[in-house]
Scaffold this active site. Structure first.
Site, mmCIF file in Angstrom:
data_model
loop_
_atom_site.group_PDB
_atom_site.id
_atom_site.type_symbol
_atom_site.label_atom_id
_atom_site.label_comp_id
_atom_site.label_asym_id
_atom_site.label_seq_id
_atom_site.Cartn_x
_atom_site.Cartn_y
_atom_site.Cartn_z
ATOM 1 N N ASP A 53 52.622 77.769 -42.274
ATOM 2 C CA ASP A 53 52.962 77.949 -43.184
ATOM 3 C C ASP A 53 52.283 78.101 -44.656
ATOM 4 O OD1 ASP A 53 54.873 79.433 -42.686
ATOM 5 O OD2 ASP A 53 56.346 78.051 -43.102
HETATM 6 N N1 URA Z 1 57.856 76.437 -38.546
HETATM 7 C C1 URA Z 1 58.069 76.571 -39.672
HETATM 8 O O1 URA Z 1 59.278 76.866 -40.736
HETATM 9 N N2 URA Z 1 57.007 76.738 -41.045
HETATM 10 C C2 URA Z 1 55.911 76.774 -39.996
HETATM 11 O O2 URA Z 1 54.775 76.522 -40.951
HETATM 12 C C3 URA Z 1 55.654 76.415 -38.848
HETATM 13 C C4 URA Z 1 57.144 76.545 -38.031
#
Ligand code: URA
Length: 275
Positions: free
Chosen positions: A107
């Site tokens: 993310d």
């Molecule tokens: N899980 C998440 O919630 N975000 C990420 O970036 C990676 C795994």
């Protein structure tokens, strides 16, 4: 499989210039092959055997690149985006010339290990849902995390869309009340990286520093797993993926190419699935 490559193509692929520019350089005598000046840009080169020198620099040929990036918050895991900075913007031309792409996504606000490569086969294998490649995250969690959550994650937790996750391993590395957590020796470094607008932890009694290993990669999976048990991820960092570990020597935003040992560990991992 053909092992040789045209001299001008080899240099062009490595980013030394356009094919026509490379033809000119070769004709001008800037290149030696095995110690002999060559003038034929179409000469067939075996990169495993022939020593190619351009303007005094020995050329190491490869057509794949493997980059270990410590992804910082604030950039998106994409090759291009009209609005946002991407992870590609953090790399240098010496590797972007190979057109690498991120293997999976983190993310925008997640930090940590991101592998970028132009090796589509490897990426496919690492991302294949059938391979269950382990991915380990460390996270600051607003709220108490303990034996109950560990057991729920071990059995599989039901996400907001009804999906039940594969068994995951959760360990609580530290916990403290919210007032003391930012100064906690195990959490201070992560707190220093929490974005200023994330005040979620301040309203909770307890903040925990956890490690979670999952064996799949659903959208926002870690955040949604904690949401499913009524907790909130305040800060998230990926520390490993398959046999690769986040290099503590890389600050967020820094990158390096994989070492020979790391590419070998990936090769071995692909072959027999063990790190
Ligand atoms: N899980 C998440 O919630 N975000 C990420 O970036 C990676 C795994």
């Amino acid at each position: 499989m053909k092992k040789t490559i045209r001299l001008d193509r080899m240099l062009g692929n490595l980013g030394y210039g356009t094919r026509s520019g490379m033809k000119l350089l070769v004709r001008q005598g800037a290149v030696t092959v095995n110690g002999q000046q060559v003038k034929d840009p179409g000469m067939q080169i075996d990169p495993d055997i022939d020593e190619v020198v351009l303007d005094g620099e020995t050329i190491r040929y490869r057509d794949t690149v493997y980059v270990l990036l410590h992804k910082p918050a604030g950039v998106v895991s994409a090759t291009e985006d009209v609005r946002e900075r991407t992870v590609l913007d953090l790399l240098d031309p010496e590797v972007t010339v190979f057109s690498p792409f991120p293997v999976g996504r983190l993310d925008k606000d997640t930090e940590g290990l991101l592998l970028l490569t132009n090796d589509g086969k490897l990426a496919h294998e690492l991302l294949s849902p059938r391979k269950h490649v382990p991915k380990t995250y460390r996270a600051l969690i607003a709220g108490q995390v303990g034996a109950a959550e560990t057991e729920i994650f071990r059995r599989g937790v039901t996400l907001d869309d009804g999906y039940v996750t594969l068994p995951a391993e959760l360990a609580v590395l530290a916990s403290a009340n919210a007032a003391e957590a930012p100064g906690h020796p195990k959490m201070a470094e992560a707190f220093a990286r929490v974005s200023a607008d994330s005040s979620a932890w301040a309203d909770s009694d307890t903040v925990c520093w956890i490690e979670l290993t999952i064996h799949e990669g659903k959208f926002h999976q870690v955040k949604r797993m904690f949401e499913a048990v009524g907790r909130k991820v305040v800060y998230l960092r990926r520390v490993s993926m398959g046999p690769l570990r986040l290099d503590p020597g890389l600050a967020p935003g820094e990158w390096r190419e994989l070492t020979d040992e790391e590419t070998e560990s990936l090769r071995k991992y692909r072959k027999d699935g063990t790190p």
